[in-house]
Design a protein around this motif. Structure first.
Motif, PDB file in Angstrom:
ATOM      1  N   ALA A 239      34.005 -17.474 -55.925  1.00  0.00           N
ATOM      2  CA  ALA A 239      34.728 -18.473 -56.880  1.00  0.00           C
ATOM      3  C   ALA A 239      34.003 -18.118 -58.406  1.00  0.00           C
ATOM      4  O   ALA A 239      32.961 -17.607 -58.569  1.00  0.00           O
ATOM      5  N   SER A 240      35.178 -18.116 -59.364  1.00  0.00           N
ATOM      6  CA  SER A 240      34.831 -18.302 -60.874  1.00  0.00           C
ATOM      7  C   SER A 240      34.680 -19.669 -61.198  1.00  0.00           C
ATOM      8  O   SER A 240      35.660 -20.535 -60.929  1.00  0.00           O
ATOM      9  N   ILE A 241      33.274 -20.175 -61.804  1.00  0.00           N
ATOM     10  CA  ILE A 241      33.407 -21.305 -62.222  1.00  0.00           C
ATOM     11  C   ILE A 241      33.180 -21.459 -63.759  1.00  0.00           C
ATOM     12  O   ILE A 241      32.150 -21.071 -64.183  1.00  0.00           O
ATOM     13  N   GLU A 242      33.712 -22.467 -64.157  1.00  0.00           N
ATOM     14  CA  GLU A 242      33.587 -23.139 -65.625  1.00  0.00           C
ATOM     15  C   GLU A 242      33.038 -24.346 -65.565  1.00  0.00           C
ATOM     16  O   GLU A 242      33.258 -25.319 -64.897  1.00  0.00           O
ATOM     17  N   VAL A 243      31.752 -24.142 -66.293  1.00  0.00           N
ATOM     18  CA  VAL A 243      30.875 -25.500 -66.215  1.00  0.00           C
ATOM     19  C   VAL A 243      30.831 -26.260 -67.550  1.00  0.00           C
ATOM     20  O   VAL A 243      30.610 -25.703 -68.636  1.00  0.00           O
ATOM     21  N   LYS A 244      31.234 -27.570 -67.405  1.00  0.00           N
ATOM     22  CA  LYS A 244      31.396 -28.634 -68.555  1.00  0.00           C
ATOM     23  C   LYS A 244      30.350 -29.665 -68.328  1.00  0.00           C
ATOM     24  O   LYS A 244      30.425 -30.346 -67.509  1.00  0.00           O
ATOM     25  N   HIS A 245      29.403 -29.942 -69.054  1.00  0.00           N
ATOM     26  CA  HIS A 245      28.459 -30.730 -69.259  1.00  0.00           C
ATOM     27  C   HIS A 245      28.644 -31.620 -70.415  1.00  0.00           C
ATOM     28  O   HIS A 245      28.694 -31.428 -71.529  1.00  0.00           O
ATOM     29  N   HIS A 246      28.483 -33.008 -70.066  1.00  0.00           N
ATOM     30  CA  HIS A 246      28.625 -34.028 -71.270  1.00  0.00           C
ATOM     31  C   HIS A 246      27.439 -35.125 -70.860  1.00  0.00           C
ATOM     32  O   HIS A 246      27.370 -35.393 -69.850  1.00  0.00           O
ATOM     33  N   ASN A 247      26.505 -35.206 -71.764  1.00  0.00           N
ATOM     34  CA  ASN A 247      25.476 -36.059 -71.664  1.00  0.00           C
ATOM     35  C   ASN A 247      25.894 -37.457 -71.564  1.00  0.00           C
ATOM     36  O   ASN A 247      25.376 -38.139 -70.715  1.00  0.00           O
TER      37      ASN A 247
END
Length: 207
Positions: free
Chosen positions: A60-68
């Motif tokens: 898998a290719s994973i795009e990681v999005k983090h919002h505090n």
């Protein structure tokens, strides 16, 4: 001059909105996901950071999005549209993976076109995207997706999954809200680790 002891008590929410600390936390979250993948990997398997997506393994290719803070993946969410657009622009790499994943701390509201995404057919996903009237903020992404050859877009969408409501960095890494200043003494710890375009070998498994 403020002491390091005082800095350690500062909450993430206390930083200016444009402070690089929050961006640093986002990149540290990405590295944490990569570390988890390394620990889960089989012997001699490789984990890539920032060269085949934010994080990638052989599956898998994973795009990681983090919002505090609390964040919703609405119909005009740039996180989702930009991720799909990136796979369109890098189709030669995207097609080599079995799964294309958006890993996000965001929640998906019921009125979002991305609600129930993983249970939709490829045709339903395609219709939702192409029939959506985009806001100005995502119009560029929408246009590029719309211009993608139909067979290529179908290949992307049948593999594209959204993993929403993922734990935030403070939940996965207790104490991280004070981590930047109290441990590094620097607002952007991500700058201290240059991992672009490098692969990380998986941790050898005990024999």
């Amino acid at each position: 001059m403020i002491s390091k002891k005082s800095l350690a008590k500062i909450k993430v929410d206390d930083f200016f909105n444009n402070d690089n600390t929050l961006k640093g936390l986002g990149f540290d979250y990405q590295k944490l996901i990569a570390l988890e993948k390394c620990l889960e990997a089989k012997k001699n398997e490789y984990i890539w950071i920032e060269c085949k997506g934010d994080v990638a393994d052989q599956d898998a290719s994973i795009e990681v999005k983090h919002h505090n803070s609390k964040h919703n993946l609405i119909s005009n969410s740039e996180d989702a549209w930009k991720t799909i657009k990136n796979y369109v622009e890098n189709f030669h790499l995207a097609k080599t993976f079995n799964r294309l994943i958006l890993h996000t701390t965001s929640s998906v509201p019921e009125d979002s076109i991305f609600c129930g995404w993983n249970g939709l057919t490829t045709a339903e996903k395609k219709n939702k995207l192409l029939e959506h009237v985009p806001s100005e903020s995502i119009k560029e992404h929408h246009d590029k997706i719309n211009a993608c050859p139909s067979i290529d877009l179908q290949t992307i969408l049948e593999r594209f999954l959204i993993f929403s409501d993922q734990p935030k960095i403070a939940e996965k890494w207790p104490g991280s809200r004070y981590f930047c200043e109290s441990f590094y003494g620097h607002p952007s710890p991500s700058k201290q680790l240059k991992s672009r375009n490098h692969s990380i070998p998986a941790v050898p498994q005990p024999s």
